[in-house]
Design a protein around this motif. Structure first.
Motif, PDB file in Angstrom:
ATOM      1  N   LYS A 189       0.831  -1.278  -0.016  1.00  0.00           N
ATOM      2  CA  LYS A 189       0.067  -0.171  -0.199  1.00  0.00           C
ATOM      3  C   LYS A 189       0.877   1.314  -0.048  1.00  0.00           C
ATOM      4  O   LYS A 189       0.458   2.241  -0.485  1.00  0.00           O
ATOM      5  CB  LYS A 189      -0.818   0.083   1.229  1.00  0.00           C
ATOM      6  N   ILE A 190       1.999   1.076   0.661  1.00  0.00           N
ATOM      7  CA  ILE A 190       2.970   2.262   0.712  1.00  0.00           C
ATOM      8  C   ILE A 190       3.538   2.482  -0.616  1.00  0.00           C
ATOM      9  O   ILE A 190       3.561   3.692  -1.234  1.00  0.00           O
ATOM     10  CB  ILE A 190       3.895   2.063   1.691  1.00  0.00           C
ATOM     11  N   PHE A 191       3.771   1.662  -1.511  1.00  0.00           N
ATOM     12  CA  PHE A 191       4.216   1.815  -2.715  1.00  0.00           C
ATOM     13  C   PHE A 191       3.253   2.331  -3.690  1.00  0.00           C
ATOM     14  O   PHE A 191       3.507   3.164  -4.485  1.00  0.00           O
ATOM     15  CB  PHE A 191       4.895   0.450  -3.329  1.00  0.00           C
ATOM     16  N   ARG A 192       1.965   1.656  -3.471  1.00  0.00           N
ATOM     17  CA  ARG A 192       0.814   2.230  -4.174  1.00  0.00           C
ATOM     18  C   ARG A 192       0.736   3.811  -4.060  1.00  0.00           C
ATOM     19  O   ARG A 192       0.428   4.573  -5.160  1.00  0.00           O
ATOM     20  CB  ARG A 192      -0.370   1.462  -3.819  1.00  0.00           C
ATOM     21  N   ASP A 193       0.672   4.220  -2.746  1.00  0.00           N
ATOM     22  CA  ASP A 193       0.319   5.412  -2.430  1.00  0.00           C
ATOM     23  C   ASP A 193       1.589   6.391  -3.048  1.00  0.00           C
ATOM     24  O   ASP A 193       1.374   7.490  -3.572  1.00  0.00           O
ATOM     25  CB  ASP A 193       0.535   5.719  -0.825  1.00  0.00           C
ATOM     26  N   LEU A 245       0.761   6.882  -6.699  1.00  0.00           N
ATOM     27  CA  LEU A 245      -0.220   7.797  -6.856  1.00  0.00           C
ATOM     28  C   LEU A 245       0.322   9.021  -6.442  1.00  0.00           C
ATOM     29  O   LEU A 245      -0.023  10.334  -7.295  1.00  0.00           O
ATOM     30  CB  LEU A 245      -1.000   7.498  -5.680  1.00  0.00           C
ATOM     31  N   LEU A 246       1.085   9.625  -5.485  1.00  0.00           N
ATOM     32  CA  LEU A 246       1.849  10.717  -5.309  1.00  0.00           C
ATOM     33  C   LEU A 246       2.520  11.360  -6.551  1.00  0.00           C
ATOM     34  O   LEU A 246       2.402  12.420  -6.807  1.00  0.00           O
ATOM     35  CB  LEU A 246       2.284  10.591  -3.883  1.00  0.00           C
ATOM     36  N   VAL A 247       3.525  10.374  -6.788  1.00  0.00           N
ATOM     37  CA  VAL A 247       4.143  10.854  -8.030  1.00  0.00           C
ATOM     38  C   VAL A 247       3.579  11.075  -9.350  1.00  0.00           C
ATOM     39  O   VAL A 247       3.781  12.275  -9.952  1.00  0.00           O
ATOM     40  CB  VAL A 247       5.374   9.910  -8.325  1.00  0.00           C
ATOM     41  N   TYR A 286      -3.719  10.766   8.678  1.00  0.00           N
ATOM     42  CA  TYR A 286      -2.682  10.144   7.935  1.00  0.00           C
ATOM     43  C   TYR A 286      -2.535  11.007   6.539  1.00  0.00           C
ATOM     44  O   TYR A 286      -3.575  10.840   5.835  1.00  0.00           O
ATOM     45  CB  TYR A 286      -3.084   8.443   7.675  1.00  0.00           C
ATOM     46  N   PHE A 287      -1.398  11.194   6.199  1.00  0.00           N
ATOM     47  CA  PHE A 287      -1.281  11.940   4.793  1.00  0.00           C
ATOM     48  C   PHE A 287      -1.100  10.827   3.896  1.00  0.00           C
ATOM     49  O   PHE A 287      -0.695   9.752   4.151  1.00  0.00           O
ATOM     50  CB  PHE A 287       0.383  12.801   4.622  1.00  0.00           C
ATOM     51  N   LEU A 288      -1.569  11.102   2.612  1.00  0.00           N
ATOM     52  CA  LEU A 288      -1.419   9.925   1.444  1.00  0.00           C
ATOM     53  C   LEU A 288       0.247   9.833   1.673  1.00  0.00           C
ATOM     54  O   LEU A 288       0.883  10.669   1.453  1.00  0.00           O
ATOM     55  CB  LEU A 288      -1.562  10.647   0.213  1.00  0.00           C
ATOM     56  N   LEU A 293       3.657   5.295   5.676  1.00  0.00           N
ATOM     57  CA  LEU A 293       5.125   5.172   5.943  1.00  0.00           C
ATOM     58  C   LEU A 293       5.426   5.368   7.456  1.00  0.00           C
ATOM     59  O   LEU A 293       6.088   4.516   7.944  1.00  0.00           O
ATOM     60  CB  LEU A 293       5.973   6.355   5.140  1.00  0.00           C
ATOM     61  N   ALA A 294       4.814   6.395   7.794  1.00  0.00           N
ATOM     62  CA  ALA A 294       5.415   6.653   9.341  1.00  0.00           C
ATOM     63  C   ALA A 294       4.764   5.722  10.098  1.00  0.00           C
ATOM     64  O   ALA A 294       5.306   5.421  11.073  1.00  0.00           O
ATOM     65  CB  ALA A 294       4.662   8.193   9.593  1.00  0.00           C
ATOM     66  N   TYR A 295       3.482   5.414   9.916  1.00  0.00           N
ATOM     67  CA  TYR A 295       2.930   4.301  10.665  1.00  0.00           C
ATOM     68  C   TYR A 295       3.588   2.755  10.805  1.00  0.00           C
ATOM     69  O   TYR A 295       3.847   2.286  11.789  1.00  0.00           O
ATOM     70  CB  TYR A 295       1.275   3.990  10.208  1.00  0.00           C
TER      71      TYR A 295
END
Lengths: 260, 164
Positions: free
Chosen positions: A4-8, A11-13, B134-136, B141-143
Protein backbone atom coordinates in the motif's frame (compact mmCIF):
# COMPACT_ATOMS: atom_id res chain seq x y z
CA UNK A 1 1.16 -2.56 4.21
CA UNK A 2 4.36 -2.24 2.21
CA UNK A 3 2.40 -2.78 -0.97
CA UNK A 4 0.00 0.00 0.00
CA UNK A 5 2.90 2.32 0.72
CA UNK A 6 4.29 1.72 -2.78
CA UNK A 7 0.84 2.19 -4.27
CA UNK A 8 0.52 5.53 -2.48
CA UNK A 9 4.00 6.54 -3.63
CA UNK A 10 3.02 5.90 -7.25
CA UNK A 11 -0.22 7.81 -6.70
CA UNK A 12 1.67 10.76 -5.26
CA UNK A 13 4.27 10.85 -8.02
CA UNK A 14 1.56 10.43 -10.65
CA UNK A 15 -0.51 13.24 -9.16
CA UNK A 16 2.59 15.43 -9.06
CA UNK A 17 3.42 14.84 -12.71
CA UNK A 18 -0.17 15.37 -13.79
CA UNK A 19 -0.39 18.60 -11.78
CA UNK A 20 2.87 19.80 -13.31
CA UNK A 21 1.69 19.04 -16.83
CA UNK A 22 -1.74 20.59 -16.29
CA UNK A 23 -0.29 23.75 -14.75
CA UNK A 24 2.29 23.92 -17.55
CA UNK A 25 -0.48 23.65 -20.12
CA UNK A 26 -2.38 26.47 -18.44
CA UNK A 27 0.71 28.71 -18.12
CA UNK A 28 2.34 30.99 -20.60
CA UNK A 29 6.10 31.37 -21.00
CA UNK A 30 7.59 34.71 -20.00
CA UNK A 31 10.64 36.22 -21.64
CA UNK A 32 13.09 38.23 -19.64
CA UNK A 33 13.12 41.65 -21.28
CA UNK A 34 16.41 42.63 -22.86
CA UNK A 35 16.09 46.06 -21.44
CA UNK A 36 14.73 46.89 -17.99
CA UNK A 37 15.77 50.52 -17.79
CA UNK A 38 14.18 52.92 -20.30
CA UNK A 39 16.53 54.64 -22.80
CA UNK A 40 16.03 58.06 -21.29
CA UNK A 41 16.93 56.79 -17.84
CA UNK A 42 19.87 54.86 -19.26
CA UNK A 43 21.37 58.04 -20.68
CA UNK A 44 21.08 59.77 -17.31
CA UNK A 45 22.72 56.83 -15.60
CA UNK A 46 25.44 56.76 -18.23
CA UNK A 47 26.19 60.44 -17.58
CA UNK A 48 26.31 59.76 -13.86
CA UNK A 49 28.75 56.88 -14.41
CA UNK A 50 30.89 59.05 -16.69
CA UNK A 51 31.01 61.71 -14.00
CA UNK A 52 32.18 59.15 -11.46
CA UNK A 53 34.80 57.66 -13.79
CA UNK A 54 36.28 60.97 -14.85
CA UNK A 55 36.47 61.91 -11.20
CA UNK A 56 38.86 58.99 -10.74
CA UNK A 57 40.71 59.09 -14.08
CA UNK A 58 41.94 61.90 -16.31
CA UNK A 59 40.83 61.85 -19.91
CA UNK A 60 43.57 61.67 -22.50
CA UNK A 61 42.79 64.43 -24.97
CA UNK A 62 44.83 63.56 -28.02
CA UNK A 63 43.61 64.56 -31.47
CA UNK A 64 45.41 61.70 -33.21
CA UNK A 65 43.81 59.05 -31.03
CA UNK A 66 40.42 60.71 -31.38
CA UNK A 67 40.75 60.54 -35.14
CA UNK A 68 41.92 56.94 -35.26
CA UNK A 69 39.34 55.65 -32.80
CA UNK A 70 36.67 57.81 -34.42
CA UNK A 71 37.29 56.11 -37.75
CA UNK A 72 36.83 52.69 -36.13
CA UNK A 73 33.56 53.74 -34.49
CA UNK A 74 32.32 55.28 -37.73
CA UNK A 75 33.14 52.05 -39.53
CA UNK A 76 31.13 50.00 -37.04
CA UNK A 77 28.22 52.45 -37.23
CA UNK A 78 27.76 51.47 -40.89
CA UNK A 79 26.85 47.91 -39.90
CA UNK A 80 23.25 46.79 -39.59
CA UNK A 81 24.29 44.79 -36.54
CA UNK A 82 24.75 47.97 -34.55
CA UNK A 83 21.47 49.46 -33.40
CA UNK A 84 22.70 52.08 -31.01
CA UNK A 85 24.27 55.15 -32.50
CA UNK A 86 26.81 57.74 -31.38
CA UNK A 87 29.31 55.44 -29.77
CA UNK A 88 31.98 57.49 -28.06
CA UNK A 89 35.41 56.14 -27.19
CA UNK A 90 36.85 57.81 -24.11
CA UNK A 91 40.57 57.33 -23.60
CA UNK A 92 41.62 57.42 -19.96
CA UNK A 93 45.14 58.49 -19.12
CA UNK A 94 46.14 55.49 -17.09
CA UNK A 95 48.70 52.75 -17.56
CA UNK A 96 46.27 49.92 -16.82
CA UNK A 97 45.64 47.54 -19.69
CA UNK A 98 41.92 47.78 -19.75
CA UNK A 99 38.76 48.70 -21.59
CA UNK A 100 35.15 48.50 -20.58
CA UNK A 101 31.67 49.45 -21.66
CA UNK A 102 29.10 51.02 -19.40
CA UNK A 103 25.45 51.84 -19.71
CA UNK A 104 24.79 54.09 -22.67
CA UNK A 105 27.17 54.24 -25.59
CA UNK A 106 30.47 55.28 -24.03
CA UNK A 107 33.34 52.85 -24.15
CA UNK A 108 36.36 53.52 -22.00
CA UNK A 109 39.82 52.54 -23.18
CA UNK A 110 42.93 52.93 -21.04
CA UNK A 111 46.17 54.35 -22.37
CA UNK A 112 47.92 51.19 -21.14
CA UNK A 113 45.92 49.13 -23.57
CA UNK A 114 46.60 51.42 -26.51
CA UNK A 115 50.32 51.16 -25.79
CA UNK A 116 50.10 47.41 -26.11
CA UNK A 117 48.30 47.55 -29.45
CA UNK A 118 50.05 47.81 -32.80
CA UNK A 119 47.36 48.67 -35.27
CA UNK A 120 43.81 49.80 -35.89
CA UNK A 121 42.46 46.31 -36.39
CA UNK A 122 43.50 45.13 -32.94
CA UNK A 123 41.89 47.97 -31.03
CA UNK A 124 38.91 47.64 -33.37
CA UNK A 125 38.55 44.05 -32.16
CA UNK A 126 38.51 45.21 -28.54
CA UNK A 127 36.00 47.94 -29.32
CA UNK A 128 33.83 45.50 -31.26
CA UNK A 129 33.80 43.23 -28.21
CA UNK A 130 32.81 46.12 -25.95
CA UNK A 131 30.16 47.32 -28.40
CA UNK A 132 28.78 43.78 -28.27
CA UNK A 133 28.38 44.03 -24.49
CA UNK A 134 26.46 47.29 -25.01
CA UNK A 135 24.31 46.04 -27.88
CA UNK A 136 23.43 42.88 -25.97
CA UNK A 137 22.64 44.89 -22.82
CA UNK A 138 25.12 42.89 -20.77
CA UNK A 139 26.06 45.80 -18.53
CA UNK A 140 22.48 46.57 -17.58
CA UNK A 141 21.71 42.91 -16.99
CA UNK A 142 24.79 42.51 -14.86
CA UNK A 143 24.01 45.53 -12.72
CA UNK A 144 20.43 44.45 -12.22
CA UNK A 145 21.49 40.92 -11.39
CA UNK A 146 24.08 42.09 -8.88
CA UNK A 147 22.21 44.92 -7.24
CA UNK A 148 18.55 44.73 -8.15
CA UNK A 149 16.81 47.53 -9.97
CA UNK A 150 15.57 49.29 -6.83
CA UNK A 151 19.01 49.48 -5.24
CA UNK A 152 20.50 50.52 -8.55
CA UNK A 153 18.13 53.41 -9.03
CA UNK A 154 18.61 54.53 -5.43
CA UNK A 155 22.38 54.60 -5.97
CA UNK A 156 22.07 56.68 -9.08
CA UNK A 157 19.76 59.11 -7.39
CA UNK A 158 22.18 59.84 -4.59
CA UNK A 159 22.61 56.66 -2.61
CA UNK A 160 25.43 56.07 -0.18
CA UNK A 161 29.08 56.18 -1.17
CA UNK A 162 29.78 52.56 -0.36
CA UNK A 163 27.13 51.37 -2.79
CA UNK A 164 28.27 53.88 -5.39
CA UNK A 165 31.76 52.41 -5.17
CA UNK A 166 30.39 48.90 -5.49
CA UNK A 167 28.40 49.81 -8.60
CA UNK A 168 31.46 51.40 -10.20
CA UNK A 169 33.57 48.39 -9.31
CA UNK A 170 30.98 46.09 -10.91
CA UNK A 171 30.95 48.19 -14.08
CA UNK A 172 34.69 48.49 -14.48
CA UNK A 173 35.51 44.94 -13.39
CA UNK A 174 33.76 43.72 -16.51
CA UNK A 175 33.68 40.20 -15.15
CA UNK A 176 30.85 38.92 -17.25
CA UNK A 177 29.81 35.32 -17.21
CA UNK A 178 31.42 32.88 -19.57
CA UNK A 179 28.22 32.74 -21.60
CA UNK A 180 28.05 36.52 -22.01
CA UNK A 181 31.71 36.70 -22.99
CA UNK A 182 31.10 34.11 -25.66
CA UNK A 183 28.04 35.98 -26.87
CA UNK A 184 30.08 39.18 -27.05
CA UNK A 185 32.87 37.38 -28.94
CA UNK A 186 30.41 36.00 -31.48
CA UNK A 187 28.84 39.41 -31.97
CA UNK A 188 32.24 41.07 -32.31
CA UNK A 189 33.41 38.54 -34.92
CA UNK A 190 30.27 39.12 -36.98
CA UNK A 191 30.62 42.87 -36.64
CA UNK A 192 34.25 42.83 -37.72
CA UNK A 193 33.50 40.64 -40.69
CA UNK A 194 30.56 42.84 -41.64
CA UNK A 195 32.72 45.98 -41.61
CA UNK A 196 35.71 44.64 -43.49
CA UNK A 197 38.00 43.85 -40.58
CA UNK A 198 39.63 40.44 -40.38
CA UNK A 199 37.95 38.66 -37.37
CA UNK A 200 41.26 36.92 -36.64
CA UNK A 201 42.40 40.17 -35.02
CA UNK A 202 40.17 39.37 -32.06
CA UNK A 203 42.24 36.23 -31.53
CA UNK A 204 45.46 38.17 -32.04
CA UNK A 205 44.56 40.76 -29.45
CA UNK A 206 43.33 38.14 -26.97
CA UNK A 207 46.59 36.26 -27.36
CA UNK A 208 48.54 39.47 -26.91
CA UNK A 209 46.66 40.28 -23.73
CA UNK A 210 47.08 36.75 -22.47
CA UNK A 211 50.80 36.76 -23.10
CA UNK A 212 51.44 40.23 -21.77
CA UNK A 213 52.84 40.70 -18.29
CA UNK A 214 50.47 40.36 -15.35
CA UNK A 215 50.55 44.14 -15.43
CA UNK A 216 47.05 43.51 -16.71
CA UNK A 217 45.22 45.15 -13.89
CA UNK A 218 42.41 42.92 -14.87
CA UNK A 219 39.21 44.82 -15.00
CA UNK A 220 37.65 43.89 -18.27
CA UNK A 221 40.53 41.67 -19.22
CA UNK A 222 40.63 39.77 -16.01
CA UNK A 223 38.38 37.34 -17.78
CA UNK A 224 41.11 36.85 -20.38
CA UNK A 225 44.04 36.44 -18.02
CA UNK A 226 42.33 34.09 -15.62
CA UNK A 227 39.68 32.38 -17.66
CA UNK A 228 40.53 28.78 -18.51
CA UNK A 229 38.30 29.19 -21.52
CA UNK A 230 40.50 31.77 -23.22
CA UNK A 231 42.31 29.35 -25.51
CA UNK A 232 39.08 28.19 -27.08
CA UNK A 233 37.99 31.81 -27.48
CA UNK A 234 41.22 32.56 -29.32
CA UNK A 235 40.72 29.47 -31.45
CA UNK A 236 37.14 30.50 -32.28
CA UNK A 237 38.39 33.85 -33.53
CA UNK A 238 40.99 32.25 -35.77
CA UNK A 239 38.59 29.64 -37.06
CA UNK A 240 35.82 32.11 -37.90
CA UNK A 241 34.61 31.49 -41.43
CA UNK A 242 35.73 34.56 -43.34
CA UNK A 243 35.45 33.58 -46.96
CA UNK A 244 34.37 36.53 -49.01
CA UNK A 245 35.80 38.99 -46.48
CA UNK A 246 36.45 42.34 -48.03
CA UNK A 247 39.41 43.62 -46.07
CA UNK A 248 39.14 47.39 -45.90
CA UNK A 249 42.22 49.17 -44.53
CA UNK A 250 41.94 52.15 -42.20
CA UNK A 251 42.95 55.52 -43.56
CA UNK A 252 44.00 57.44 -40.50
CA UNK A 253 47.60 57.02 -39.40
CA UNK A 254 48.15 54.80 -36.38
CA UNK A 255 49.09 57.12 -33.50
CA UNK A 256 50.67 54.52 -31.25
CA UNK A 257 53.74 52.34 -31.55
CA UNK A 258 53.96 50.18 -34.60
CA UNK A 259 55.28 46.68 -34.95
CA UNK A 260 56.75 47.52 -38.33
CA UNK B 1 0.99 -21.18 16.28
CA UNK B 2 2.03 -17.78 17.57
CA UNK B 3 -0.63 -15.27 16.82
CA UNK B 4 0.30 -11.69 17.33
CA UNK B 5 -0.51 -8.64 15.25
CA UNK B 6 2.12 -7.30 12.90
CA UNK B 7 1.65 -3.80 14.23
CA UNK B 8 1.43 -2.51 17.75
CA UNK B 9 -2.08 -1.40 18.65
CA UNK B 10 -2.78 2.27 18.26
CA UNK B 11 -3.34 4.23 21.45
CA UNK B 12 -6.75 5.77 21.92
CA UNK B 13 -7.03 9.48 22.72
CA UNK B 14 -7.56 8.87 26.42
CA UNK B 15 -4.33 6.83 26.52
CA UNK B 16 -2.12 9.60 25.12
CA UNK B 17 -0.59 11.87 27.73
CA UNK B 18 -0.64 15.65 27.51
CA UNK B 19 3.13 15.66 27.08
CA UNK B 20 2.96 13.26 24.12
CA UNK B 21 0.22 15.33 22.50
CA UNK B 22 2.31 18.48 22.81
CA UNK B 23 5.45 16.85 21.41
CA UNK B 24 3.51 15.31 18.55
CA UNK B 25 1.87 18.62 17.71
CA UNK B 26 5.27 20.31 17.92
CA UNK B 27 6.60 18.22 15.05
CA UNK B 28 4.18 19.99 12.67
CA UNK B 29 4.58 23.40 14.23
CA UNK B 30 8.38 23.29 13.82
CA UNK B 31 7.73 24.20 10.21
CA UNK B 32 6.32 27.59 11.20
CA UNK B 33 9.00 28.26 13.80
CA UNK B 34 11.76 27.84 11.23
CA UNK B 35 9.92 29.21 8.21
CA UNK B 36 11.31 32.74 8.47
CA UNK B 37 14.88 31.61 9.03
CA UNK B 38 14.64 29.18 6.15
CA UNK B 39 13.89 31.62 3.39
CA UNK B 40 14.89 31.90 0.63
CA UNK B 41 16.67 28.54 0.77
CA UNK B 42 14.28 26.49 2.88
CA UNK B 43 16.81 23.85 3.84
CA UNK B 44 16.93 25.21 7.41
CA UNK B 45 13.34 24.05 7.95
CA UNK B 46 14.45 20.57 7.17
CA UNK B 47 17.45 20.74 9.49
CA UNK B 48 15.19 21.93 12.31
CA UNK B 49 12.78 19.07 11.63
CA UNK B 50 15.61 16.51 11.64
CA UNK B 51 16.98 17.84 14.93
CA UNK B 52 13.49 17.86 16.46
CA UNK B 53 13.03 14.27 15.33
CA UNK B 54 16.22 13.02 16.96
CA UNK B 55 15.50 14.90 20.18
CA UNK B 56 11.97 13.50 20.49
CA UNK B 57 11.98 10.12 18.79
CA UNK B 58 12.28 8.17 22.05
CA UNK B 59 9.14 9.67 23.52
CA UNK B 60 6.82 6.91 22.47
CA UNK B 61 5.29 5.57 19.28
CA UNK B 62 2.53 8.15 19.10
CA UNK B 63 5.09 10.96 19.10
CA UNK B 64 7.39 9.09 16.75
CA UNK B 65 4.60 8.54 14.23
CA UNK B 66 3.85 12.26 14.03
CA UNK B 67 7.56 13.13 13.95
CA UNK B 68 8.14 10.78 11.05
CA UNK B 69 5.05 11.86 9.15
CA UNK B 70 6.04 15.50 9.50
CA UNK B 71 9.68 14.85 8.59
CA UNK B 72 9.05 12.60 5.58
CA UNK B 73 6.43 14.94 4.17
CA UNK B 74 8.68 17.92 4.66
CA UNK B 75 11.59 16.48 2.68
CA UNK B 76 10.04 16.55 -0.82
CA UNK B 77 8.34 19.88 -0.16
CA UNK B 78 11.65 21.41 0.94
CA UNK B 79 13.54 19.93 -1.98
CA UNK B 80 10.89 21.19 -4.36
CA UNK B 81 11.01 24.69 -2.87
CA UNK B 82 14.80 24.71 -2.97
CA UNK B 83 14.79 23.51 -6.57
CA UNK B 84 12.36 26.28 -7.56
CA UNK B 85 14.53 28.92 -5.88
CA UNK B 86 17.62 27.64 -7.70
CA UNK B 87 15.81 27.40 -11.05
CA UNK B 88 14.51 30.96 -10.67
CA UNK B 89 17.90 32.40 -9.72
CA UNK B 90 19.59 30.46 -12.51
CA UNK B 91 17.16 31.83 -15.09
CA UNK B 92 17.80 35.38 -13.94
CA UNK B 93 21.55 34.89 -13.85
CA UNK B 94 21.70 33.36 -17.30
CA UNK B 95 18.94 35.54 -18.75
CA UNK B 96 17.00 32.44 -19.69
CA UNK B 97 13.31 32.82 -20.46
CA UNK B 98 10.80 31.32 -18.04
CA UNK B 99 9.22 28.40 -19.86
CA UNK B 100 5.76 26.89 -19.51
CA UNK B 101 7.33 23.98 -17.64
CA UNK B 102 8.88 26.42 -15.19
CA UNK B 103 5.53 28.05 -14.44
CA UNK B 104 3.87 24.65 -14.34
CA UNK B 105 6.25 23.52 -11.64
CA UNK B 106 5.99 26.87 -9.88
CA UNK B 107 2.21 26.60 -9.57
CA UNK B 108 2.47 22.95 -8.63
CA UNK B 109 4.92 23.93 -5.89
CA UNK B 110 2.58 26.64 -4.64
CA UNK B 111 -0.31 24.18 -4.70
CA UNK B 112 1.69 21.54 -2.84
CA UNK B 113 2.82 24.07 -0.24
CA UNK B 114 -0.77 25.14 0.39
CA UNK B 115 -1.85 21.51 0.73
CA UNK B 116 1.11 20.76 2.95
CA UNK B 117 0.35 23.75 5.13
CA UNK B 118 -3.32 22.85 5.45
CA UNK B 119 -2.69 19.20 6.17
CA UNK B 120 0.04 20.04 8.67
CA UNK B 121 -2.21 22.37 10.62
CA UNK B 122 -5.00 19.81 10.62
CA UNK B 123 -2.60 17.03 11.65
CA UNK B 124 -1.22 19.25 14.44
CA UNK B 125 -4.73 19.80 15.79
CA UNK B 126 -5.47 16.08 15.58
CA UNK B 127 -2.20 15.25 17.32
CA UNK B 128 -3.05 17.72 20.07
CA UNK B 129 -6.31 15.83 20.55
CA UNK B 130 -4.45 12.54 20.82
CA UNK B 131 -5.63 11.42 17.41
CA UNK B 132 -4.08 10.40 14.12
CA UNK B 133 -4.31 11.90 10.69
CA UNK B 134 -2.69 10.05 7.82
CA UNK B 135 -1.17 11.92 4.89
CA UNK B 136 -1.26 10.07 1.58
CA UNK B 137 1.84 7.82 1.45
CA UNK B 138 3.67 9.59 4.32
CA UNK B 139 1.01 8.53 6.84
CA UNK B 140 1.32 4.86 5.97
CA UNK B 141 5.10 5.08 5.85
CA UNK B 142 5.29 6.73 9.27
CA UNK B 143 2.77 4.26 10.73
CA UNK B 144 4.77 1.38 9.29
CA UNK B 145 7.98 2.69 10.80
CA UNK B 146 6.57 3.66 14.19
CA UNK B 147 4.15 0.84 14.86
CA UNK B 148 5.44 -2.22 13.07
CA UNK B 149 6.49 -4.99 15.43
CA UNK B 150 10.06 -5.79 14.55
CA UNK B 151 11.84 -9.02 15.20
CA UNK B 152 14.35 -7.20 17.38
CA UNK B 153 11.53 -5.82 19.50
CA UNK B 154 9.99 -9.18 20.26
CA UNK B 155 12.80 -11.71 20.26
CA UNK B 156 13.77 -11.06 23.87
CA UNK B 157 10.28 -10.74 25.15
CA UNK B 158 8.14 -13.45 26.65
CA UNK B 159 4.94 -13.45 24.67
CA UNK B 160 1.68 -14.49 26.34
CA UNK B 161 -0.20 -16.81 24.08
CA UNK B 162 -3.87 -17.80 24.19
CA UNK B 163 -4.67 -21.45 24.97
CA UNK B 164 -4.40 -23.73 21.97
Amino acid sequence: MTGKIFRDAFLLVGAFIIAWLVFSYLSKPVSIPDQFIPDEQTEKLADWIDEQITRNFDRLDDHNWEEALGEIVDRFATSDLVNKVNYEIVVLDNSDVNAFATLGTRIYVFRGLLELIDQHEEIAAVIAHEIAHVELNHVEQKLITEFGIVVLLSVFTGGDLLLTGEVLRAISSGAFSRMKEREADAFALDLMYDTGIDPAYLGIVFRKLKESEPGLSGLNFQIISTHPDINSRIRNAFEFEKSGLEDIPFETPWPGKSSE
Amino acid sequence: MRNYTEYYPLPQPNEVSKRERDDAMGSYLMMFASLGAGLPLPIINLLAAVIYYFVNKHKGRFVRFHLLQSLWSQIPVTLLNGFMVIWTIRNFMTQTDFSQLFFGLLWTTVFINVLYLGFSIYAAVRANNGRFFYFLFFGKLAYHQAYKVRYDDSKNEEVNLPPM
